[in-house]
Design an enzyme around this catalytic site. Sequence first.
Site, PDB file in Angstrom:
ATOM      1  N   ASP A 214      69.761 -48.017 -32.549  1.00  0.00           N
ATOM      2  CA  ASP A 214      69.666 -49.431 -32.861  1.00  0.00           C
ATOM      3  C   ASP A 214      71.075 -50.010 -32.731  1.00  0.00           C
ATOM      4  O   ASP A 214      71.969 -49.639 -33.493  1.00  0.00           O
ATOM      5  CB  ASP A 214      69.169 -49.570 -34.315  1.00  0.00           C
ATOM      6  CG  ASP A 214      68.414 -50.842 -34.571  1.00  0.00           C
ATOM      7  OD1 ASP A 214      68.762 -51.852 -33.946  1.00  0.00           O
ATOM      8  OD2 ASP A 214      67.482 -50.828 -35.400  1.00  0.00           O
ATOM      9  N   ASP A 316      69.478 -55.206 -31.665  1.00  0.00           N
ATOM     10  CA  ASP A 316      69.180 -55.992 -32.863  1.00  0.00           C
ATOM     11  C   ASP A 316      69.600 -57.457 -32.698  1.00  0.00           C
ATOM     12  O   ASP A 316      70.693 -57.745 -32.193  1.00  0.00           O
ATOM     13  CB  ASP A 316      69.953 -55.390 -34.052  1.00  0.00           C
ATOM     14  CG  ASP A 316      69.677 -56.103 -35.353  1.00  0.00           C
ATOM     15  OD1 ASP A 316      68.572 -55.946 -35.882  1.00  0.00           O
ATOM     16  OD2 ASP A 316      70.563 -56.838 -35.833  1.00  0.00           O
ATOM     17  N   GLU A 372      65.356 -57.173 -29.483  1.00  0.00           N
ATOM     18  CA  GLU A 372      64.647 -57.916 -30.526  1.00  0.00           C
ATOM     19  C   GLU A 372      64.838 -59.385 -30.183  1.00  0.00           C
ATOM     20  O   GLU A 372      65.944 -59.901 -30.267  1.00  0.00           O
ATOM     21  CB  GLU A 372      65.240 -57.612 -31.907  1.00  0.00           C
ATOM     22  CG  GLU A 372      64.416 -58.246 -33.011  1.00  0.00           C
ATOM     23  CD  GLU A 372      65.143 -58.322 -34.361  1.00  0.00           C
ATOM     24  OE1 GLU A 372      64.456 -58.351 -35.380  1.00  0.00           O
ATOM     25  OE2 GLU A 372      66.381 -58.373 -34.381  1.00  0.00           O
ATOM     26  N   HIS A 445      60.043 -52.577 -39.461  1.00  0.00           N
ATOM     27  CA  HIS A 445      60.628 -52.496 -40.807  1.00  0.00           C
ATOM     28  C   HIS A 445      60.881 -53.865 -41.439  1.00  0.00           C
ATOM     29  O   HIS A 445      61.326 -53.925 -42.579  1.00  0.00           O
ATOM     30  CB  HIS A 445      61.942 -51.702 -40.741  1.00  0.00           C
ATOM     31  CG  HIS A 445      63.000 -52.404 -39.944  1.00  0.00           C
ATOM     32  ND1 HIS A 445      62.994 -52.424 -38.560  1.00  0.00           N
ATOM     33  CD2 HIS A 445      64.061 -53.147 -40.317  1.00  0.00           C
ATOM     34  CE1 HIS A 445      64.021 -53.141 -38.138  1.00  0.00           C
ATOM     35  NE2 HIS A 445      64.682 -53.588 -39.180  1.00  0.00           N
ATOM     36  N   ASP A 446      60.620 -54.927 -40.706  1.00  0.00           N
ATOM     37  CA  ASP A 446      60.799 -56.282 -41.255  1.00  0.00           C
ATOM     38  C   ASP A 446      59.463 -56.980 -41.501  1.00  0.00           C
ATOM     39  O   ASP A 446      59.450 -58.128 -41.950  1.00  0.00           O
ATOM     40  CB  ASP A 446      61.573 -57.168 -40.255  1.00  0.00           C
ATOM     41  CG  ASP A 446      62.979 -56.688 -39.996  1.00  0.00           C
ATOM     42  OD1 ASP A 446      63.597 -56.124 -40.915  1.00  0.00           O
ATOM     43  OD2 ASP A 446      63.464 -56.877 -38.864  1.00  0.00           O
TER      44      ASP A 446
HETATM   45  C1  NOJ Z   1      66.983 -57.654 -37.498  1.00  0.00           C
HETATM   46  C2  NOJ Z   1      66.696 -56.384 -38.212  1.00  0.00           C
HETATM   47  O1  NOJ Z   1      65.456 -55.899 -37.791  1.00  0.00           O
HETATM   48  C3  NOJ Z   1      66.735 -56.692 -39.686  1.00  0.00           C
HETATM   49  O2  NOJ Z   1      66.268 -55.632 -40.465  1.00  0.00           O
HETATM   50  C4  NOJ Z   1      68.139 -57.055 -40.046  1.00  0.00           C
HETATM   51  O3  NOJ Z   1      68.199 -57.447 -41.389  1.00  0.00           O
HETATM   52  C5  NOJ Z   1      68.650 -58.202 -39.181  1.00  0.00           C
HETATM   53  N1  NOJ Z   1      68.322 -58.044 -37.799  1.00  0.00           N
HETATM   54  C6  NOJ Z   1      70.128 -58.307 -39.277  1.00  0.00           C
HETATM   55  O4  NOJ Z   1      70.733 -57.273 -38.567  1.00  0.00           O
END
Ligand code: NOJ
Length: 729
Positions: A214, A316, A372, A445-446
């Site tokens: 990542d 990310d 992402e 994970h979000d």
């Molecule tokens: C996206 C990530 O998936 C998330 O978990 C993170 O808090 C933010 N970017 C900041 O890096």
Amino acid sequence: MKKTTKAKMIIAAFLAAVMFLSACGASAPGGSQKQGSQETETQKPKSAVEPSEQGESVNSAEYFGKAGEGQTGLNSEAASERETGKQPETASEGGTEAQSETADESAAMESEVQMTEGLKWWQKTNVCEIYIRSFNDTDGDGIGDLNGITEKLDYLKKMGIGAIWLTPCYKSPQADNGYDIADYYEIDETFGTMEDMDRLIAEAGKRDIRIVMDLVFNHTSDQNSWFIESASGKDNPKSDWYIWRDAKPDGGPPTNWRGIFGGSAWTWSETRGQYYLHTFLSEQPDLNWENPEVRSALYDVANFWLDKGVGGFRMDAVTYIKKPEFKDGEPDAGDGMTAIHNMTANTDGILDYLHEFKDKVQRGKDIFTVGEANGVSASELPQWVGEDGVFDMVFEFSHMLIDLNSETDWSDRREWSLADLKRILGESQKNTAQNGWYPIFFENHDQPRCIDHFFPELSVSSTSSENSASFDSSASSENSAFFDTGASSDIGASSDIVAASDSNVASGSDTASASDADTDVRMAAKVIGTLMFTLRGTPFLYQGQELGFRNVTWDVIDAYNDISTKRHYEFLIDEGKTVEEAMEAVRHFSRDSARTPMHWTAGENAGFTDGTPWLPIHDNYKTCNVETEEKDPDSILSWYRSMAAVRKAHEELIDGSFEEILNEHKQIYAFIRRGSSHEAIVLTNFSREEAEYDASIVEEAELVISSAEGGGVPGILSPLESAVFERKK
Ligand code: NOJ
């Protein structure tokens, strides 16, 4: 369940049992092996994958040799027939020894093999995202670690996993659980050592699994030596590595942008006498990509990891790296600020940087990149992915945002229907059909857990407190519109998808038994599992999804760990929402739901740790865990494994084209994947009612797999049934 439905199910079960037996070659006295033969015996399905001990090395060729066997309604003959001409590339690629086959079949197989051979390794495999903190703890500190992943590689292999997207394990103060990196070249001691990492890469490699790092390149930690130097004054070699601006004349921040985690996106630095920008927390200062030195330092980081043998990168927050003009936006809330996302995401010129990244890092290497891509719409995908794009795949979030009007306000939820989901998934399929590739994902994970997210009528997130009223079609609560069968919605199909008044899951006081509710949940999980492995693209599974993990429903905000949850809650309260309204939003969208530790066993702490888990174990672990589900042929885990095997054995599910069918159907999402010699017909019933469809769609097709007992009956899907058929072209 209605009587008529039950009766139809019995007939369907009978017919499907007949089909299942005939497909398996079971000879009935005087019966034929064709569909519809008068077989009367039933046969209990056996496990798709024989359970094996944790950590035991698994011969995946053996496993895949059982492709899809055992799930209800599975046609193992069809699967094994398809496998016969296929020479696996490696043992772990699966397949069985060539058996007898006709010349025609052989030729057809060959052309299919050529087709999949044209694809890259990462297009043919499955990826699992591992949130390292919550996966497996081997040193008793209550936090998952690298050795914990190494220990479970064989578990992953059993689902055909060929790559692990590993969330950040670099040195970090953990303000955002590792997404705040203090040193890209070191492993955080919480997670292990660089030797542990090297061992993980090597052990994974032995199993044909590659580690995908990542890369958090939009920002670093404020504890990163780069930032410490940059903040030390205006006159240092790294002074321009971050985004520094003077205060407004009134001393306030340079713009009125609100960070993604709430509060101003600018923080004052005393040493520097300026504000710095942070899209996320103040502990996560944004890097200045305009500066070529910064870009070059980041490419060095990526190349360091490539030299270690990693298989690619997940990028990310990459849509925020290019900043626009710094000017105020129209306030979008009572705080007078505007969401930074709406000001900075996907700014013109961003692709120039990313093309440079591709040139300096990826070109000529057998790896993949996945960005992402918050803020990139499906129609923009062609510029982002594919030969002339910047990444191999991007996570495009339209389907994850299906229930939100604004991605920055969790309380601003909206009604949605299956028609919306079909349209959204269809868009991304269409826009990656000719060029590029799609990462199939329903969790990360979000995000909320997929059962709660995509089956709102089954969601536990609305069940605590008085909000369970939202399941009542007569409820007057604002949110009840989500589930109100009588709601006048121009979205249309919601009433067919969410039978609110029929819900027995939410209140617990309803008449239907818990086992009916459990069955619905299991079937719903299998619908998503089916789509994961049959849409066109690479499946990106998230840990726990394969077990049917659910959202957490903690009652008070203090119970939550996630910083963005806490900030979001504060924002909602500041905006005048009641505690109940704010908690409702939290229950639906808190990232903690995705982060509770993995359940390996039904024992203490779900086998995750010998210590105290950093986040509570979900209270459903006694039934929802690997040990228990491996023994149950009807479990969600068994289904995921079977679907992985089905995908492997039916190449059109990997390389075939995608065409949606039954477009107007209000309960069924269905499509055809056309390969060179076969086509697969995938049918999923999103509703808790039986669904009928035109049986000619599966004419001359054989049932490959169905999730319903006695399912796979042409023309009928049981409630929440998933079925895959296949026919020769
Ligand atoms: C996206 C990530 O998936 C998330 O978990 C993170 O808090 C933010 N970017 C900041 O890096």
